[in-house]
Design a protein around this motif. Sequence first.
Motif, mmCIF file in Angstrom:
data_model
loop_
_atom_site.group_PDB
_atom_site.id
_atom_site.type_symbol
_atom_site.label_atom_id
_atom_site.label_comp_id
_atom_site.label_asym_id
_atom_site.label_seq_id
_atom_site.Cartn_x
_atom_site.Cartn_y
_atom_site.Cartn_z
ATOM 1 N N ASP B 18 39.127 35.343 43.007
ATOM 2 C CA ASP B 18 37.976 34.671 42.417
ATOM 3 C C ASP B 18 37.448 35.549 41.288
ATOM 4 N N LYS B 19 38.076 35.381 40.123
ATOM 5 C CA LYS B 19 37.811 36.288 39.003
ATOM 6 C C LYS B 19 36.337 36.300 38.596
ATOM 7 N N ARG B 20 35.747 35.105 38.546
ATOM 8 C CA ARG B 20 34.376 35.051 38.050
ATOM 9 C C ARG B 20 33.415 35.800 38.966
ATOM 10 N N THR B 21 33.577 35.591 40.274
ATOM 11 C CA THR B 21 32.693 36.285 41.204
ATOM 12 C C THR B 21 32.895 37.786 41.099
ATOM 13 N N MET B 22 34.162 38.190 40.988
ATOM 14 C CA MET B 22 34.461 39.615 40.838
ATOM 15 C C MET B 22 33.748 40.190 39.625
ATOM 16 N N LEU B 23 33.873 39.445 38.521
ATOM 17 C CA LEU B 23 33.279 39.896 37.267
ATOM 18 C C LEU B 23 31.776 40.081 37.447
ATOM 19 N N ILE B 24 31.155 39.057 38.028
ATOM 20 C CA ILE B 24 29.714 39.132 38.229
ATOM 21 C C ILE B 24 29.371 40.334 39.111
ATOM 22 N N LEU B 25 30.176 40.543 40.156
ATOM 23 C CA LEU B 25 29.861 41.616 41.091
ATOM 24 C C LEU B 25 29.828 42.969 40.410
ATOM 25 N N PHE B 26 30.696 43.164 39.422
ATOM 26 C CA PHE B 26 30.688 44.469 38.779
ATOM 27 C C PHE B 26 29.833 44.512 37.520
ATOM 28 N N VAL B 27 29.688 43.345 36.869
ATOM 29 C CA VAL B 27 28.847 43.328 35.675
ATOM 30 C C VAL B 27 27.375 43.404 36.064
ATOM 31 N N THR C 274 33.923 26.863 43.057
ATOM 32 C CA THR C 274 33.383 26.911 44.407
ATOM 33 C C THR C 274 31.880 27.144 44.352
ATOM 34 N N MET C 275 31.221 26.788 45.431
ATOM 35 C CA MET C 275 29.773 26.968 45.503
ATOM 36 C C MET C 275 29.394 28.442 45.367
ATOM 37 N N GLN C 276 30.207 29.275 45.993
ATOM 38 C CA GLN C 276 29.907 30.702 45.974
ATOM 39 C C GLN C 276 29.900 31.218 44.547
ATOM 40 N N GLN C 277 30.945 30.824 43.811
ATOM 41 C CA GLN C 277 31.044 31.232 42.425
ATOM 42 C C GLN C 277 29.834 30.752 41.640
ATOM 43 N N ALA C 278 29.484 29.487 41.832
ATOM 44 C CA ALA C 278 28.383 28.903 41.089
ATOM 45 C C ALA C 278 27.094 29.677 41.338
ATOM 46 N N ILE C 279 26.847 29.985 42.598
ATOM 47 C CA ILE C 279 25.561 30.595 42.914
ATOM 48 C C ILE C 279 25.504 32.030 42.372
ATOM 49 N N PHE C 280 26.623 32.710 42.389
ATOM 50 C CA PHE C 280 26.623 34.077 41.868
ATOM 51 C C PHE C 280 26.388 34.099 40.363
ATOM 52 N N VAL C 281 27.082 33.206 39.653
ATOM 53 C CA VAL C 281 26.924 33.165 38.204
ATOM 54 C C VAL C 281 25.477 32.821 37.863
ATOM 55 N N MET C 282 24.955 31.810 38.548
ATOM 56 C CA MET C 282 23.584 31.387 38.293
ATOM 57 C C MET C 282 22.612 32.537 38.564
#
Lengths: 486, 352, 361
Positions: B18-27, C274-282
């Motif tokens: 899950d690249k985007r979540t990873m990115l957010i986690l470190f950014v 995924t919902m998880q991704q959405a909520i983290f980005v937001m």
Amino acid sequence: MNVIEVRNISKSYGKVKALDDVSFSVGKGEIFGLIGPDGAGKTSMYRILCTLLLPDNGIAKVDGFDTVKQMNEIRRRVGYMPGRFSLYQDLTVQENLEFFATLFGTTIEEGYDSIKAIYSQIERFRDRKAGALSGGMKQKLALSCALVHQPSVLFLDEPTTGVDPVSRKELWEMLLMLKERDITIVASTPYLDEVRCCERVAFLHRGKIQGIDTPERILHQFADIFNPPGLSHAKETEAKEENVIEVSHLVKAFGNFHAVDDISFNVKRGEIFGFLGANGAGKTTAMHMLTGLNQPTSGTGRVAGYDIRTEYEQIKRHIGYMSQKFSLYEDLTVAENIRLFAGIYGMKDAEISRKTDELLERMQFTEHKNTLVASLPLGWKQKLAFSVSIFHEPSVVFLDEPTGGVDPATRRQFWELIYEAAGRGITVFVTTHYMDEAEYCDRISIMVDGKISAIGTPDELKQQFHQPDMDHVFTYLARQATRKSD
Amino acid sequence: MKQFLSFIIKEARHIVRDKRTMLILFVMPVVLMLLFGFAITTDVKNVRTIVVTSQMDHLTQQVVERLSTSEYFIITKSVSTPQEAERLIRHQKADLAIVFAADFASKRSGLQFIVDGADPNMAQQWINYATGVITQASVGTVNTKMLYNPQMKSAYNFVPAIMGMLLMLICAMMTSISIVREKEKGTMEVLLVSPARPLMVIIAKAVPYLVLAFLILITILLMARYVLDVPLAGAIGWIIFVSIIYILLALSLGLLISNIAKTQLVALLLSAMVLLMPVVMLSGMLFPIESMPTILQWVAAIIPPRYFISAMRKLMIMGVGIREVAQEVIILIAMTAFFLTVALAKFNKRLE
Amino acid sequence: MTLKYLIQKEFLQIRRNAFLPRLIIAFPIVIMCVIPWVMSMEVKNIKVDIVDNDRSTLSQQLVHRIEASTYFIFNGQKPTYQSALKEIEEGKADIVLVIPPNYGKNEMLGKDSQVLIAANAVNGTKGSMGAAYLSQIVTSHVQPSMEAIRSGVSTLLLYNKHQNYKLFMIPALFAIVMMLMTGFLPTLNIVGEKEAGTIEQINVTPVSKWSFILAKLIPYWMIALFVITVSLLLAWIVYGITSAGSIGLIYLLAMLLALFFSSFGLIVSNYSDTMQQAIFVMWFFVVCIMLLSGLFTPTRSMPSWAYLTTYINPMHYFIDAIRTVFIRGGGFYDIAHQVFALLGIGLFMGGWAVQSYKKNN
């Protein structure tokens, strides 16, 4: 010695009695069928046997161990494939299999022989993510994951939903091999040919065992449910010559992979067109292009007179669609779902409520008008979804495996609805893995490896390939596929 | 052991894919550290000031000069009547007006501040600073020493708070969601029926997040030290020790949430609204606990990050020994033990 | 026309959810009733240790003055600076005041003798404010003339005359509640339909992108309307705080903010798998928008690169404008440019939300 002993098991959820005083036993090395319509209590039974649920009353023993007290012993010995077995979508095919193999204390190499027949068909996609597989291929992978180890007892809850006939045969050949090794198998299935492969079957209906006997006797005894009389379809003598769907040289490529590889065909107004093919042959992709969900890579197509490449929004006005996955809103009631989709197609309030009442009455469904869709049995949901998809009287309706996992009696009712719609002049474009349903179609095409390898009426095809029935025609053609082995 | 490893690998793949979540986690930690380190400050700076004087004599001139050379105030305009100044403030053109009386030079007094008091704290500070600049408060008699944070950087205060928040977010939220997702998708059934022990499943789930949290911890510490120049005054070993206890605590909370929540949506909202809000508001990371009403102080007493943040401030910034934070550490350990026991006891080995 | 049916569906789905209706009602209430008490940035209850190495009359008087001050909590006298420092390390004291030997004698002779104030400055604001107050007491104690100068200064506070910190923070709370309610809920919406598979069914219908997205947005505007009403009422009932300016303008601003956040939520939702991704980005964007908006800290104190971002930060325009209306009683003319900026950003995001929703690949 009996491997499974079930004595007077009952289980309720609130007021609903899922299982009511169920008793049966299964001998070692037996293939035992647990059959019955959707909502009969099969899944609850499996879960109790797998120690996932506690029964309210009664005793169940697996391999001599009590399901309540000796949970760990049982879990070490059984294999279970739940009905909605879901893979890890973000892991590749190989990674999924590897994970489950290790989980069960084995390796792919060790277990390879027992899954070869099925896994070899998806092995060439081993680096693809499971989420990117087609529905049937996912099911095959799930089967491989469940069978990679060799437990002493195997529970399979409708393992072949969405799997094409050829692969189903291969699966059952595999199960027979497992039986040779004294593995006990309890399986459920809506397919009659699979029921006949069992040694004994228990027929479960409304939480009660109605009978336990050989398949033939059970199927005979409950013929009204399992073997409804075939449908006779009075073919309109004057087939209109107008083409509703015209496709020529249609291609959809994902990188180097041609999911749909140069197909051409026409469908006439009012026709019931069966669109058959093995899992992964490209049926769903083709359908997505015809319904405007996807753009073709090359080729042309017209649906209801509109170009699929440029006029896809107009197409959507004139078609109905029902997808593989049940896709009405589960958290809305029956009437609310109808109202929503009718409203989207621009029908007026008064018209909607009049037609809703009419429809529900015709389906004998009036009392469930305000029931949440989530709480309906699967067969009802599918019938409802179909009725919603033709509510606005489209000129074509696309049905993607509409009867997957549905019992024979309900399937038959479903096809009555299809005939009714066709009688009103709606063209029906349907995919299915039930070969008896294929016989119900006016004309069918069979897709192999992204190409259409045969097209015609069922009788024409049987003659052309010198086969006794559609099942054999399909098997004959699908076995020629090369995609699986390269 | 092999089972355990393959479990961890699988879990790690979920995270990495899950690249985007990873990115957010470190950014996220990097951006937060930069924002708190450089952008967010409550310092008095660039206050738009108007000088009101009828005659610009020498002394007034001097005072105005002093004001405008200080970095606190920008003299935007000079007007002659207080009414004019008030009008400008009312139209949001200025924040503060300093009115010099006509006889200011002779009497050395007769000052009035007209101030936009919408933000009472800032208003008070502007007045304090302005008075200080104008009267040239003699530094002779008092020697003020700012312990631990001589340059008064807000980063010193915020770094431990960011650690407290992010570690909680990652461990509690992500662990709970990853478990609930398996329940929702139905894979949990297969895992439970497999020969793998439920306890192993849970521990294997937690390990990758523990590693991830640890990596983020290191990122924060390195950034704090080398980018924000926050000294890591205390023993690094103890800092990491206390952080690991806290990570374990957060993981147990995540496990607890996953026991309660049936769907991802509920798990997300539970951890975001019910867990994260109190953490941000009541842990003392932004708002000092001692200024809260007594009832809320009691509530704050059961918020775990509060003890972590307080311990980290002492260990990292003040550089005290482990004995000075013994109380916090013992409370954290006790809470971890409690939550872990409850979570494991409540973990469903069957469905329902 | 189809819009009506789509909106009805959204409302039904929100209502059927076991969790959402409770959240929508309880959340603003909890936030409005609890957080204002938490958010006081007031520096209070600073604990002072005194090390008196002089023990003269003058130093005793100073100690008494500090003891009598309401601002400080007198923690006691300590024999040595070291023992007082120890108390700071243990968190028992915040500031140490060290009076040098011969303090009294030196002051009599007119010689300067330095008093040491050592403050725990880990929390910079608290340390510096405490030290400043304490040094004021000390200076005025020995230099009555300074006191005179200070007393000659008068202050005219425009707005918020009672220096009520809650009045300042309540508009910020409106912003936070609006942000969480109209930002996070839509974020989970479309991606939720993707995960459930119902989006495919919608995509084969002739419903236009505009009406689909609009039908998703409107319910959240309704929720925004409800939430801002509840918040305004609670501010009045619980704290007796009412808006100085026009209520209509507050509603206008709230709706513009809702337009931005709900569109933004849908954009994130459209791009997420995924919902998880959405909520983290937001969550990431929301935290940045919030911190850089001036909700808690003055934007003018920020370095110029950070200040530049406030030009595209809708939250900044909102909080500026709503404080002008709510606290200062400003009219439309005073907030016109914020209103237009918010409207511009909101419309842009709304367009993007429609644009990013793909019916056909």
